[in-house]
Design a protein around this motif. Structure first.
Motif, PDB file in Angstrom:
ATOM      1  N   ILE A 148       0.829  -1.211   0.000  1.00 23.77           N
ATOM      2  CA  ILE A 148       0.000   0.000   0.000  1.00 23.77           C
ATOM      3  C   ILE A 148       0.862   1.260   0.000  1.00 23.77           C
TER       4      ILE A 148
ATOM      5  N   PHE B 103      -6.600  -8.096   1.413  1.00 27.13           N
ATOM      6  CA  PHE B 103      -6.874  -6.816   2.067  1.00 27.13           C
ATOM      7  C   PHE B 103      -7.192  -7.050   3.535  1.00 27.13           C
TER       8      PHE B 103
ATOM      9  N   SER C  94     -11.329  -0.189   3.147  1.00 24.93           N
ATOM     10  CA  SER C  94     -10.103  -0.925   2.852  1.00 24.93           C
ATOM     11  C   SER C  94      -8.995   0.064   2.529  1.00 24.93           C
TER      12      SER C  94
ATOM     13  N   VAL D  93      -5.922   1.374   0.680  1.00 19.93           N
ATOM     14  CA  VAL D  93      -5.399   1.065  -0.654  1.00 19.93           C
ATOM     15  C   VAL D  93      -4.336   2.110  -0.997  1.00 19.93           C
TER      16      VAL D  93
ATOM     17  N   TYR E 125     -13.449  -4.809  -7.091  1.00 22.62           N
ATOM     18  CA  TYR E 125     -12.919  -4.759  -5.728  1.00 22.62           C
ATOM     19  C   TYR E 125     -14.054  -4.811  -4.710  1.00 22.62           C
TER      20      TYR E 125
ATOM     21  N   LEU F 187      -2.175  -2.370  -5.880  1.00 21.26           N
ATOM     22  CA  LEU F 187      -3.423  -2.851  -5.300  1.00 21.26           C
ATOM     23  C   LEU F 187      -3.330  -4.368  -5.167  1.00 21.26           C
TER      24      LEU F 187
END
Length: 521
Positions: free
Chosen positions: A356, A366, A392, A394, A410, A362
């Motif tokens: 990240i 996660f 999340s 990112v 996503y 990406l």
């Protein structure tokens, strides 16, 4: 009258010739707080914001009968807001209902086990002992160190300006002794042996945009801050707090102008003379306060003004926080076994954060933060329903993710993960949905690189090294909000507003100086 989320804001007031004019760029929590404080100090305040209502990052989306807080959901220092209301001639509890959350969070590990994080010392030690009995001692020593950092770095320095190098040097020895050169994760690892517990006690910098492996250890203070003062929630959502501060601005004679974007800050020599709006209108000011990201302030609003410290490209090249992918959704059923705040730790910790913050890619995996305010606040969802957002971390927009094509894929992955872990049959019960990506932070909130929290809180981007609350470029330009000292988070931006209000010239002195200048002319 402009009706905004339950508050009636009068039409723009006539400009007073007996009070100095303060223009504030941005109606985020920091901009609203400084506007309220400057109004109480004696300024005629006008706040401009391109959105249609107050809040900035603390905006609220309303759709399908649900209310979704757009950004911050956790209040950790409610006394700061009590002090803000008192300074502005009001009482917080008259306008906003803030209630404690207990436990603070539930943390779900990848194998389905949970850690309950609370203010209860005995309960915390029992939770730790279930994972690693030997780390109970480490918890005690960590909390003692957290308290020591809190008592100096927060209580003594968070609301003090770092625009003076002599002041900075006077604090340097103790800051070094407190270990500010170390990272949060480094300090946590000194106290805890177990990797799971190291992640539990080091994730807090992510709440203010920092990588636990690079964020200065000063932010270990959050553990003590939470344990001492608790984790709180504003009924109606955090935007209710922003609306309350907007009410203070109005109470103290200020004007809030929504749907109006500031295009540039006007200058003459070493002074800001006002702002020009995107509409072409110019508004004069005796002082200007920018609640925008410092990079936006200097690279865009002051693009035509020669700069010294923050010359072209310098601020833009700093390290910025991660971006956020946020999915807001409502369900036509309730999930009563899910608490207000849940962290879902993924299979990787350091590796994911490296992707990240450093690699800016990406990843396929996660970690998530799930917010269910309807667990404690029925007003945010229709009867029998639940309001959620899932967040999340990112990469920011320096990464190569194409959110225009990636966002739905996503979101679907996150939905599948939630359905498999905490929210059974989720896909069958969604009745409201919206998504926010780093593109929205860039385009709606004018956040540099789509970063969710402005500058990353590394050691050499903190305190004196951060853009100062009193601008280095113009004598009467001030900065508040996440990108200046002391940093992001609700306590940080309110402290920045307090600093600016105290640095601003006394209105009577300012008016006397103006009168003398006009008389000489």
């Amino acid at each position: 009258m402009n009706v905004v989320q339950g508050f009636d804001f009068p039409a723009p007031k006539p400009i007073s010739s007996t009070r100095p004019q303060a223009v504030v760029v941005g109606a985020g929590v920091g901009g609203l707080a400084v506007g309220a404080l400057l109004g109480a100090k004696g300024y005629e305040v006008t706040i401009f914001d391109p959105l249609d209502k107050p809040g900035g990052r603390a905006y609220a989306f309303e759709q399908d009968g649900f209310t979704f807080d757009a950004g911050p959901t956790i209040i950790t220092a409610p006394w700061l807001f009590e002090q803000l209301w008192e300074a502005c001639g009001g009482t917080l509890s008259d306008d906003v209902d803030i209630r404690p959350n207990e436990p603070f969070y539930k943390i779900r590990f990848q194998d389905g086990t949970f850690f309950t994080y609370s203010a209860d010392k005995d309960a915390m030690e029992a939770e730790i002992a279930k994972i690693e009995p030997e780390d109970v001692k480490g918890y005690r020593s960590f909390m003692a160190e957290s308290k020591e950092i809190y008592e100096y770095a927060f209580l003594e320095l968070a609301d003090q300006p770092f625009h003076s190098l002599p002041f900075t040097l006077s604090t340097f020895a103790k800051l070094i002794r407190l270990g500010g050169y170390r990272s949060v994760y480094n300090v946590v690892s000194k106290h805890f042996k177990n990797d799971r517990l190291r992640s539990v006690f080091s994730f807090h910098p992510l709440l203010i945009g920092g990588n636990p492996f690079t964020t200065t250890s000063f932010y270990c203070l959050i553990a003590h801050l939470e344990s001492k003062h608790g984790v709180h929630y504003a009924m109606g959502g955090t935007n209710a707090l922003a609306r309350g501060i907007a009410g203070l601005v109005d109470k103290n004679g200020g004007t809030l102008r929504f749907g109006e974007k500031v295009d540039s800050i006007l200058t003459s020599g070493r002074r800001a003379t006002g702002v020009r709006l995107a509409s072409g209108e110019t508004v004069s000011a005796d002082i200007v306060v920018s609640n925008a990201d410092p990079a936006t302030t200097y690279a865009k609003l002051l693009k035509d003004h020669p700069r010294r410290r923050w010359s072209d490209g310098k601020l833009e090249r700093q390290d910025y926080s991660m971006g956020l992918f946020v999915w807001y959704f409502g369900t036509d059923r309730q999930y009563d076994d899910v608490g207000h705040h849940t962290m879902l730790f993924g299979p990787r910790y350091k590796g994911l954060l490296q992707d990240i913050f450093k690699n800016k890619v990406l990843a396929e995996d996660f970690s998530l933060y799930l917010h269910r305010p309807s667990a404690n606040d029925p007003s945010v969802a229709p009867k029998g329903c639940d309001a959620f957002y899932v967040l999340s971390p990112v990469p920011n927009l320096k990464g190569n993710a194409d959110w225009d094509t990636t966002a739905e894929r996503y979101r679907a992955k996150i939905e599948a993960e939630l359905e498999a872990t905490l929210l059974p049959d989720l896909s069958k019960h969604i009745v409201s949905s919206r998504v926010s990506t780093p593109l929205d932070f860039r385009d709606r909130l004018l956040s540099w690189q789509g970063a969710a929290f402005s500058l990353e809180p590394n050691l050499f981007q903190s305190a004196w090294f951060r853009p100062h609350n009193k601008s280095e470029e113009l004598d009467n330009l001030f900065l508040c909000g996440a990108g200046t000292h002391p940093g992001a988070g609700l306590p940080g931006v309110v402290c920045s507003a307090k600093i600016v209000a105290e640095l601003a010239p006394d209105p009577a002195d300012l008016m006397a100086s103006k009168s003398n200048s006009e008389a000489q002319v």
